[in-house]
Structures are given as structure tokens and as C-alpha cells.
Design an enzyme around this catalytic site. Structure first.
Site, PDB file in Angstrom:
ATOM      1  N   CYS A 366      62.881  53.033  40.050  1.00 44.51           N
ATOM      2  CA  CYS A 366      61.961  52.643  41.144  1.00 44.51           C
ATOM      3  C   CYS A 366      61.207  51.373  40.778  1.00 44.51           C
ATOM      4  O   CYS A 366      60.008  51.237  41.107  1.00 44.51           O
ATOM      5  CB  CYS A 366      60.987  53.764  41.498  1.00 44.51           C
ATOM      6  N   ALA A 367      61.851  50.494  40.027  1.00 44.44           N
ATOM      7  CA  ALA A 367      61.220  49.219  39.651  1.00 44.44           C
ATOM      8  C   ALA A 367      62.238  48.103  39.910  1.00 44.44           C
ATOM      9  O   ALA A 367      62.512  47.267  39.061  1.00 44.44           O
ATOM     10  CB  ALA A 367      60.802  49.254  38.187  1.00 44.44           C
TER      11      ALA A 367
END
Ligand SMILES: Cc1ncc(COP(=O)(O)O)c(C=O)c1O
Length: 408
Positions: A366-367
Site C-alpha cells: 500500500c505504498a
């Protein structure tokens, strides 16, 4: 080293389990599991509206849960603590409420860093898409620390919000939030932008005092700190919470309702907690903090973390096929290790480890903005917590080496 695994029933049920995915979520101690079960068996009822004993027991536990969080993060009052279902939801609630109150307008800028979790990017991008705010990204240095020069350069008069993670869930780097706060004071004086902190990876690992960080709001999630999934904490300064107009309202969050209009409750935190709250999740967070208190958490954790981080870093040095996405320093970092193995897909590595009961995570964590900057479409991440041991780390490296040999 103390054996904390015995406190966590999952390890009894899976004796060979090597759980190294703690950045995603933590396992639950029996104290939390039993505490929630006991509450549901003996004390459960809805709060606020009942004058009978069960409702009073529930109400007290709900408040006790907030009080323990208040103490833990150095907030002024438990009324500044708002609960809902996860971190991602927390920031959307805050961001939209800020917009609704007019503290952010079209063409204003929100500054975030390039290592943020999507939870601290997408809520701002929604405001960009719907209302035309700007979202700007501050770079990190080669060592993955916040680039304070770039940060200073981006502090224009348009900046109204600075929203930063305290610790990156990918690099493990700890940002110096007090330094960020003092740079904001120097640049803006009393007209400082709001400073919002994503504490999802810091609160589960070290002592936090929001007053010393000089931030205006912080959010974090209970499931990364041994509580059940589904409990999230949003803290904000009381004055800010009083000012904000919430985006949701019904149930206990309203003052008066007529056919034409309604008023928001003036009570905190009720104003931001419409409907029946997550009672058993709140109890699970209370139990999680009680458990941590009972083992002298920070003293124990800090020593263990330093030792196991040094041990892991040393072992990583011996594998030449790896590219490591973290600072090589042992300081200002947590026990999160993200890496890629040249020539092998990260999912193949994590699948191979999984076949040997070793749980890590593969993907972009999620980056994605950070991953795009680094040109990685996938990476592996192993991360430790209280119950991990040197034996876990040894097993991980033994099987990782085997995977590299077999999959190359
Ligand atoms: C830094 C950070 N922020 C936010 C989140 C989102 O938490 P949740 O999945 O509980 O919404 C995570 C989860 O991994 C995280 O690591």
C-alpha cells in the site's frame, strides 16, 4: 529472551508457525481473546441509553478503553479519542470533516511524503478530485529519512495541512515529527498548517506523547497492537474537534432533529461517533493495552527490538542477491525489512516461505508511490514483534537461502 509466544494461543495451535507479517497485523494474546469473550458473556449491553447495570458496565469499559489510550498517547482527555473501524476510515472522516468546515479550500495544498501508506494519500486525492486541492509529495533521502530540505522548500503559503506517517510501513524509517513541528512554527508562527500524523506503525512499537510531537491529530489502528481488527483510533486536539463539522451524523451524534434540520451534538467524542459504537472492539483495545502494561511493554520491547534488528541486519548482509529497501543504520528505524531478490518474483519467494510455515508479505505494501519512485512492482517484507525470536529469524534465513537456490 522471555518467551512471549506462550501468551499467544495461535502458536500453540500452529507449533511450527513463524509469523513475520507483524506490520500488516499482530497476533492476539489470550488475555485479549478471553477478555472480549468474558465481556460478551457477562457484561454486554448498549451504552449511553440504558440506566440498568449491564449498560453501565459496558459504558464504564468503553470509557476505560478510551482512558487507557489517552494515557498511552499523552492526550489531554479521553473525550479527544474517537473510535471507528480502521485507520483508512479514520483519515477519510477527518479529511472530509476538515473540508466541510472550510479549513481547506480549492487550490490549498496538502503536503504528504512519498513513503505514505495509501491510507494517508487517497483521502487527500479524493479532495483533489472532488474539490481541486493540491496534494504535494515531499521526497526522502537516500537513507529513506524525510528530506527536510525539500520539506522546507515546499512550505508555501498555500500549505494548510501536513500529513505524515510517523514510521514508514515499508522502510521502517522513523520520521522526526517534533522537528517537522518546529519547522512549521519557524515558517508560519501561529498560522501553522494542521499537522496530522499516521501513527499506525509507531504506536504499536514505542512510547508516544502527542503533546511532545506538537501535532494536531493522529490516527492508528488497534489490530497492529494486539487488539481485534476493526478498532481504529483518531485523536485530535479538543479545540480542533470542537471546530470540525463531522461528515456523518445520526444516533448519539446529534443534538436536535426536526423535519427541516438538525444540530450536531456538542459533546465529545459523541459528535464523531454516530450510532452504536464498536463495543467489543473497544474492550479488545482496553485488554491489549492492559496486557502490554502487564509486561512492562516499552522497556521489554525496546531492548528486544534493538537486539533482533541488529541480528537480522547482520544476517541480511550475508545474502548478496538481495536489494534492501531500508536505511542501513540501526538507529531511527523499526524492525521492518523490505527487500527484493534479483531475478525472482517476490510472490514466488513468499509462496516458498509459506510452504514452510513462514509468513511474510509480498507486494507494494500500500505504498505504490514509493514503489514507483524506486521502480519496483513487487517486494518482500518481513517484520517482527514482541513474540519473535532468534530461532524465527534463523528459520526465515535458512528457507530464504533455500528458495533463492531453488528458484534462481
Ligand atoms: C502506516 C500505515 N498507515 C495506515 C495503515 C492502514 O491501516 P488499516 O488497514 O487498519 O486501515 C497501515 C496498514 O498497514 C499502515 O501501515
Amino acid at each position: 529472551m522471555t518467551d512471549f509466544k506462550k501468551d499467544f494461543p495461535i502458536f500453540e495451535n500452529h507449533p511450527n508457525l513463524v509469523y513475520l507479517d507483524n506490520t500488516a497485523t499482530t497476533q492476539k494474546p489470550a488475555y485479549v481473546i478471553d477478555g472480549v469473550a468474558e465481556y460478551l458473556r457477562t457484561g454486554y449491553a448498549n451504552i449511553h441509553r440504558g440506566s440498568y447495570e449491564l449498560s453501565e458496565i459496558s459504558e464504564k469499559l468503553y470509557e476505560d478503553s478510551k482512558k487507557i489510550v489517552t494515557k498511552h498517547i499523552g492526550a489531554e482527555s479521553w473525550r479527544e479519542i474517537i473510535y471507528t473501524s480502521n485507520s483508512t476510515y479514520a483519515l477519510n472522516l477527518l479529511a472530509q470533516s476538515i473540508w466541510r468546515t472550510g479549513l481547506l479550500k480549492a487550490w490549498d495544498t496538502v503536503l504528504v511524503s512519498v513513503v505514505e501508506h495509501h491510507a494517508n494519500i487517497v483521502p487527500w486525492l479524493i479532495l483533489k478530485e472532488d474539490y481541486g486541492i493540491n496534494v504535494e509529495f515531499v521526497w526522502v533521502t537516500e537513507n529513506f529519512d524525510l528530506d527536510y530540505n525539500d520539506f522546507r522548500d515546499k512550505l508555501t503559503s498555500k500549505v494548510k495541512i501536513v500529513a505524515l506517517t510517523h514510521v514508514s510501513n515499508t522502510t521502517g524509517q522513523i520520521f522526526d515529527i517534533s522537528n517537522v513541528a518546529s519547522l512549521l512554527s519557524v515558517r508560519y508562527g501561529k498560522q501553522k498548517p494542521l499537522l496530522i500524523i499516521d501513527g499506525s506503525q509507531s504506536v504499536p512499537h514505542f512510547s508516544i506523547d502527542v503533546r511532545k510531537l506538537w501535532c494536531d491529530a493522529m490516527f492508528f489502528t488497534g489490530h497492529k497492537i494486539f487488539a481485534d481488527s476493526g478498532i481504529w483510533v483518531l485523536w485530535a486536539r479538543e479545540e480542533l474537534l470542537q471546530t470540525l463539522k463531522p461528515i456523518f451524523s445520526w444516533g448519539g451524534a446529534i443534538g436536535e432533529v426536526s423535519k427541516e434540520s438538525f444540530t450536531h451534538s456538542t459533546m465529545l467524542p459523541d459528535k464523531f461517533e454516530p450510532g452504536t459504537p464498536n463495543l467489543n472492539w473497544a474492550v479488545s483495545l482496553l485488554k491489549a493495552f492492559e496486557y502490554l502494561g502487564s509486561i512492562w511493554w516499552y522497556e521489554v520491547l525496546e531492548a528486544r527490538e534493538k537486539e533482533l534488528t541488529a541480528y537480522t541486519l547482520e544476517k541480511f548482509k550475508n545474502i548478496s542477491a538481495l536489494k534492501l529497501i531500508w536505511s542501513t543504520s540501526i538507529e531511527n528505524r523499526l524492525w521492518v525489512f523490505t527487500f527484493v531478490v534479483e531475478g525472482i518474483h517476490s510472490f514466488d519467494i513468499s509462496d516458498y516461505l509459506a510452504e514452510h510455515d513462514i509468513c511474510i508479505r509480498a507486494g507494494q505494501h500500500c505504498a505504490e508511490p514509493l514503489m514507483r519512485e524506486l521502480w519496483y512492482t513487487h517486494t518482500c517484507r518481513m517484520s517482527l514483534h514482541l513474540y519473535n525470536t532468534k530461532e524465527d529469524i534463523d528459520s526465515f534465513f535458512e528457507i530464504l537461502k533455500q528458495a533463492i537456490t531453488e528458484l534462481s
